[in-house]
Design a protein around this motif. Sequence first.
Motif, PDB file in Angstrom:
ATOM      1  N   THR A  34     -16.440  18.808  35.811  1.00  0.00           N
ATOM      2  CA  THR A  34     -17.454  19.644  36.448  1.00  0.00           C
ATOM      3  C   THR A  34     -18.401  18.785  37.288  1.00  0.00           C
ATOM      4  O   THR A  34     -18.405  17.561  37.188  1.00  0.00           O
ATOM      5  N   GLU A  35     -19.216  19.449  38.101  1.00  0.00           N
ATOM      6  CA  GLU A  35     -20.214  18.766  38.919  1.00  0.00           C
ATOM      7  C   GLU A  35     -21.372  19.715  39.166  1.00  0.00           C
ATOM      8  O   GLU A  35     -21.285  20.915  38.875  1.00  0.00           O
ATOM      9  N   ALA A  36     -22.459  19.187  39.683  1.00  0.00           N
ATOM     10  CA  ALA A  36     -23.616  20.023  40.014  1.00  0.00           C
ATOM     11  C   ALA A  36     -23.242  20.963  41.153  1.00  0.00           C
ATOM     12  O   ALA A  36     -22.611  20.568  42.131  1.00  0.00           O
ATOM     13  N   VAL A  37     -23.645  22.236  41.016  1.00  0.00           N
ATOM     14  CA  VAL A  37     -23.356  23.253  42.030  1.00  0.00           C
ATOM     15  C   VAL A  37     -24.666  23.658  42.684  1.00  0.00           C
ATOM     16  O   VAL A  37     -25.591  24.113  42.007  1.00  0.00           O
ATOM     17  N   MET A  38     -24.765  23.490  44.016  1.00  0.00           N
ATOM     18  CA  MET A  38     -25.951  23.910  44.746  1.00  0.00           C
ATOM     19  C   MET A  38     -25.894  25.427  44.945  1.00  0.00           C
ATOM     20  O   MET A  38     -24.840  25.983  45.297  1.00  0.00           O
ATOM     21  N   LEU A  39     -27.031  26.092  44.727  1.00  0.00           N
ATOM     22  CA  LEU A  39     -27.069  27.557  44.730  1.00  0.00           C
ATOM     23  C   LEU A  39     -27.908  28.063  45.894  1.00  0.00           C
ATOM     24  O   LEU A  39     -29.089  27.740  46.007  1.00  0.00           O
ATOM     25  N   ASN A  40     -27.289  28.889  46.748  1.00  0.00           N
ATOM     26  CA  ASN A  40     -27.996  29.500  47.865  1.00  0.00           C
ATOM     27  C   ASN A  40     -28.058  31.012  47.775  1.00  0.00           C
ATOM     28  O   ASN A  40     -28.848  31.653  48.450  1.00  0.00           O
ATOM     29  N   GLU A  41     -27.206  31.608  46.956  1.00  0.00           N
ATOM     30  CA  GLU A  41     -27.188  33.049  46.773  1.00  0.00           C
ATOM     31  C   GLU A  41     -26.619  33.369  45.399  1.00  0.00           C
ATOM     32  O   GLU A  41     -26.036  32.500  44.738  1.00  0.00           O
ATOM     33  N   ASP A  42     -26.814  34.609  44.951  1.00  0.00           N
ATOM     34  CA  ASP A  42     -26.272  35.025  43.663  1.00  0.00           C
ATOM     35  C   ASP A  42     -24.758  34.811  43.637  1.00  0.00           C
ATOM     36  O   ASP A  42     -24.072  34.979  44.653  1.00  0.00           O
ATOM     37  N   GLY A  43     -24.231  34.486  42.454  1.00  0.00           N
ATOM     38  CA  GLY A  43     -22.796  34.269  42.387  1.00  0.00           C
ATOM     39  C   GLY A  43     -22.327  33.955  40.989  1.00  0.00           C
ATOM     40  O   GLY A  43     -22.970  34.318  39.991  1.00  0.00           O
ATOM     41  N   VAL A  44     -21.215  33.271  40.900  1.00  0.00           N
ATOM     42  CA  VAL A  44     -20.608  32.932  39.614  1.00  0.00           C
ATOM     43  C   VAL A  44     -20.048  31.516  39.685  1.00  0.00           C
ATOM     44  O   VAL A  44     -19.494  31.114  40.710  1.00  0.00           O
ATOM     45  N   VAL A  45     -20.235  30.764  38.617  1.00  0.00           N
ATOM     46  CA  VAL A  45     -19.641  29.433  38.479  1.00  0.00           C
ATOM     47  C   VAL A  45     -18.585  29.510  37.386  1.00  0.00           C
ATOM     48  O   VAL A  45     -18.871  29.983  36.276  1.00  0.00           O
ATOM     49  N   GLU A  46     -17.376  29.076  37.710  1.00  0.00           N
ATOM     50  CA  GLU A  46     -16.284  29.121  36.743  1.00  0.00           C
ATOM     51  C   GLU A  46     -15.953  27.712  36.268  1.00  0.00           C
ATOM     52  O   GLU A  46     -15.820  26.792  37.079  1.00  0.00           O
ATOM     53  N   VAL A  47     -15.849  27.569  34.943  1.00  0.00           N
ATOM     54  CA  VAL A  47     -15.571  26.276  34.332  1.00  0.00           C
ATOM     55  C   VAL A  47     -14.311  26.399  33.486  1.00  0.00           C
ATOM     56  O   VAL A  47     -14.255  27.236  32.566  1.00  0.00           O
ATOM     57  N   VAL A  48     -13.297  25.601  33.802  1.00  0.00           N
ATOM     58  CA  VAL A  48     -12.080  25.570  32.986  1.00  0.00           C
ATOM     59  C   VAL A  48     -12.331  24.631  31.807  1.00  0.00           C
ATOM     60  O   VAL A  48     -12.637  23.448  31.991  1.00  0.00           O
ATOM     61  N   LEU A  49     -12.238  25.188  30.604  1.00  0.00           N
ATOM     62  CA  LEU A  49     -12.539  24.425  29.393  1.00  0.00           C
ATOM     63  C   LEU A  49     -11.315  23.636  28.942  1.00  0.00           C
ATOM     64  O   LEU A  49     -10.418  24.158  28.281  1.00  0.00           O
ATOM     65  N   THR A  50     -11.274  22.382  29.313  1.00  0.00           N
ATOM     66  CA  THR A  50     -10.199  21.501  28.855  1.00  0.00           C
ATOM     67  C   THR A  50     -10.423  21.153  27.392  1.00  0.00           C
ATOM     68  O   THR A  50     -11.509  21.369  26.840  1.00  0.00           O
ATOM     69  N   GLN A  51      -9.431  20.587  26.760  1.00  0.00           N
ATOM     70  CA  GLN A  51      -9.596  20.188  25.376  1.00  0.00           C
ATOM     71  C   GLN A  51     -10.663  19.107  25.267  1.00  0.00           C
ATOM     72  O   GLN A  51     -11.445  19.073  24.307  1.00  0.00           O
ATOM     73  N   GLU A  52     -10.743  18.232  26.286  1.00  0.00           N
ATOM     74  CA  GLU A  52     -11.761  17.187  26.297  1.00  0.00           C
ATOM     75  C   GLU A  52     -13.164  17.799  26.336  1.00  0.00           C
ATOM     76  O   GLU A  52     -14.084  17.340  25.638  1.00  0.00           O
ATOM     77  N   ALA A  53     -13.324  18.863  27.131  1.00  0.00           N
ATOM     78  CA  ALA A  53     -14.628  19.523  27.219  1.00  0.00           C
ATOM     79  C   ALA A  53     -14.980  20.226  25.916  1.00  0.00           C
ATOM     80  O   ALA A  53     -16.124  20.152  25.432  1.00  0.00           O
ATOM     81  N   LEU A  54     -13.990  20.894  25.293  1.00  0.00           N
ATOM     82  CA  LEU A  54     -14.240  21.579  24.020  1.00  0.00           C
ATOM     83  C   LEU A  54     -14.593  20.574  22.926  1.00  0.00           C
ATOM     84  O   LEU A  54     -15.485  20.844  22.096  1.00  0.00           O
ATOM     85  N   ASP A  55     -13.937  19.419  22.904  1.00  0.00           N
ATOM     86  CA  ASP A  55     -14.243  18.395  21.907  1.00  0.00           C
ATOM     87  C   ASP A  55     -15.651  17.842  22.123  1.00  0.00           C
ATOM     88  O   ASP A  55     -16.388  17.583  21.156  1.00  0.00           O
ATOM     89  N   LEU A  56     -16.047  17.665  23.391  1.00  0.00           N
ATOM     90  CA  LEU A  56     -17.373  17.142  23.693  1.00  0.00           C
ATOM     91  C   LEU A  56     -18.465  18.118  23.231  1.00  0.00           C
ATOM     92  O   LEU A  56     -19.496  17.702  22.680  1.00  0.00           O
ATOM     93  N   ILE A  57     -18.226  19.407  23.412  1.00  0.00           N
ATOM     94  CA  ILE A  57     -19.202  20.419  22.978  1.00  0.00           C
ATOM     95  C   ILE A  57     -19.392  20.359  21.464  1.00  0.00           C
ATOM     96  O   ILE A  57     -20.519  20.463  20.951  1.00  0.00           O
ATOM     97  N   GLN A  58     -18.312  20.161  20.721  1.00  0.00           N
ATOM     98  CA  GLN A  58     -18.419  20.084  19.270  1.00  0.00           C
ATOM     99  C   GLN A  58     -19.087  18.776  18.828  1.00  0.00           C
ATOM    100  O   GLN A  58     -19.870  18.755  17.866  1.00  0.00           O
ATOM    101  N   ALA A  59     -18.796  17.679  19.543  1.00  0.00           N
ATOM    102  CA  ALA A  59     -19.315  16.379  19.119  1.00  0.00           C
ATOM    103  C   ALA A  59     -20.771  16.174  19.505  1.00  0.00           C
ATOM    104  O   ALA A  59     -21.480  15.388  18.853  1.00  0.00           O
ATOM    105  N   GLN A  60     -21.249  16.882  20.553  1.00  0.00           N
ATOM    106  CA  GLN A  60     -22.602  16.638  21.051  1.00  0.00           C
ATOM    107  C   GLN A  60     -23.466  17.904  21.020  1.00  0.00           C
ATOM    108  O   GLN A  60     -24.175  18.235  21.954  1.00  0.00           O
ATOM    109  N   ASP A  61     -23.388  18.594  19.907  1.00  0.00           N
ATOM    110  CA  ASP A  61     -24.340  19.668  19.593  1.00  0.00           C
ATOM    111  C   ASP A  61     -24.351  20.837  20.565  1.00  0.00           C
ATOM    112  O   ASP A  61     -25.412  21.400  20.875  1.00  0.00           O
ATOM    113  N   GLY A  62     -23.172  21.220  21.077  1.00  0.00           N
ATOM    114  CA  GLY A  62     -23.096  22.495  21.763  1.00  0.00           C
ATOM    115  C   GLY A  62     -23.012  22.444  23.280  1.00  0.00           C
ATOM    116  O   GLY A  62     -22.676  21.425  23.884  1.00  0.00           O
ATOM    117  N   PHE A  63     -23.367  23.573  23.878  1.00  0.00           N
ATOM    118  CA  PHE A  63     -23.183  23.807  25.305  1.00  0.00           C
ATOM    119  C   PHE A  63     -24.514  24.177  25.961  1.00  0.00           C
ATOM    120  O   PHE A  63     -25.298  24.948  25.407  1.00  0.00           O
TER     121      PHE A  63
END
Length: 419
Positions: free
Chosen positions: A375-404
Amino acid sequence: MKKLQYILMAIMALGLFFTSCTEDEEPFETITENDDPRILDPIFSDGQNGELPLIAEIERDGNITMELVVTPSAYSTVTWMIDGNQVHEGTELDINLKAGTYLFKVLVTTDAGKSTYREGTVKVNPLAEDPWATEQGFERIIVPGGSAVLYGDNLNLVNSLVIGGKTIGDLNYVEGDGGNYIEYTVPEDLSVGQYRVLLVDESGNEYGANTVTVTQSAFVTEGAGRANPNSEWRLTGLNMDQIASLTIGGETITDFAEQSATELVLTSPDLEAGTYSLTGKTTDGNDVEFYSKGSVKTEITVTFSSETVLFEGHHYVSWIFEDGNPNKTFNLIGKDVFASMSAGSTLSIYYSIEPADVDRQLQTTSGWWTMLPGTEAVMLNEDGVVEVVLTQEALDLIQAQDGFLCVGHGYYVDKVTVN
């Protein structure tokens, strides 16, 4: 030889005769009132992306000056118009305007009724010390008797507003973290239309602030872009109590769970995932209007999906707050929720921007503010949606570092779903 000299002298005399005849004749005009009019100078540049060209930009303490060269000049009338109103007649214009952006049109009409025109915009910039109102979003669309705001600079100097010739003296100046603004009540007897706004200081000096549009129409500002099948659907806006029906995917809805001047709550139809056209009608048979991507439309596209909703609300996020402030981050989805997700799931974060903020951005991190892999920082100019594909690495990081967390500045988290 003498014969040749006599012939040359005769030719010269004949030439002088014809010259004297032509010099006695009056010159004649080759262009008539029946010719098509043309603007020869100045040449207005072409606009881009459907926008009119910018033909001049000055400071508000200067004058707009322009001279037109037209043909047929002897048989043409030149008319200058600003915002649709005639302000001058003649080939030369010299006029002072208050700060703002104006629509200019110059019309050339011949005595025979033929015409041509050029149009563009003129921008008059405020001086650094002037009160000035910017445009952030849909706050320039107002309702008679309703509450409204103006964002801008040096607004603490403003003593009153003038809209449509009506003075508004009861103002509330607010210094916000995301920008300063004036709160005011729109006069109840202000007719529908577009009006220029004047900012008036304590000494009675007037400053331009561009325009507002007064509407009596039902106007949806948020919530209409996405929906889940057969679930609660909440729309917000102006004059929402005037909405009689909404039509989507060929189905017309007339029963609403809640309805007020600012909000409409209904159950969305049970449609398959996809995009559908949305329109609406008011109680007096007019079209419902929708604010979408900076413009007003009577028909928009709504995306339906079968996502699982993890959060729904309106949570402001800004890193300007101190640690411990609930709005420093978005942390309302526990890490136990992510424990049951499988790698490859898509997390969709629906957001709306805070118009008063600048340099808006959104980041997704672990509970320790470590940016999620991929992932990276997303600059926002109007209403919208940011989509994040949760890889296993990302899911493991969320569990190891106290959440999202969602971190960054200048936006609201309105909904989070997973699919």
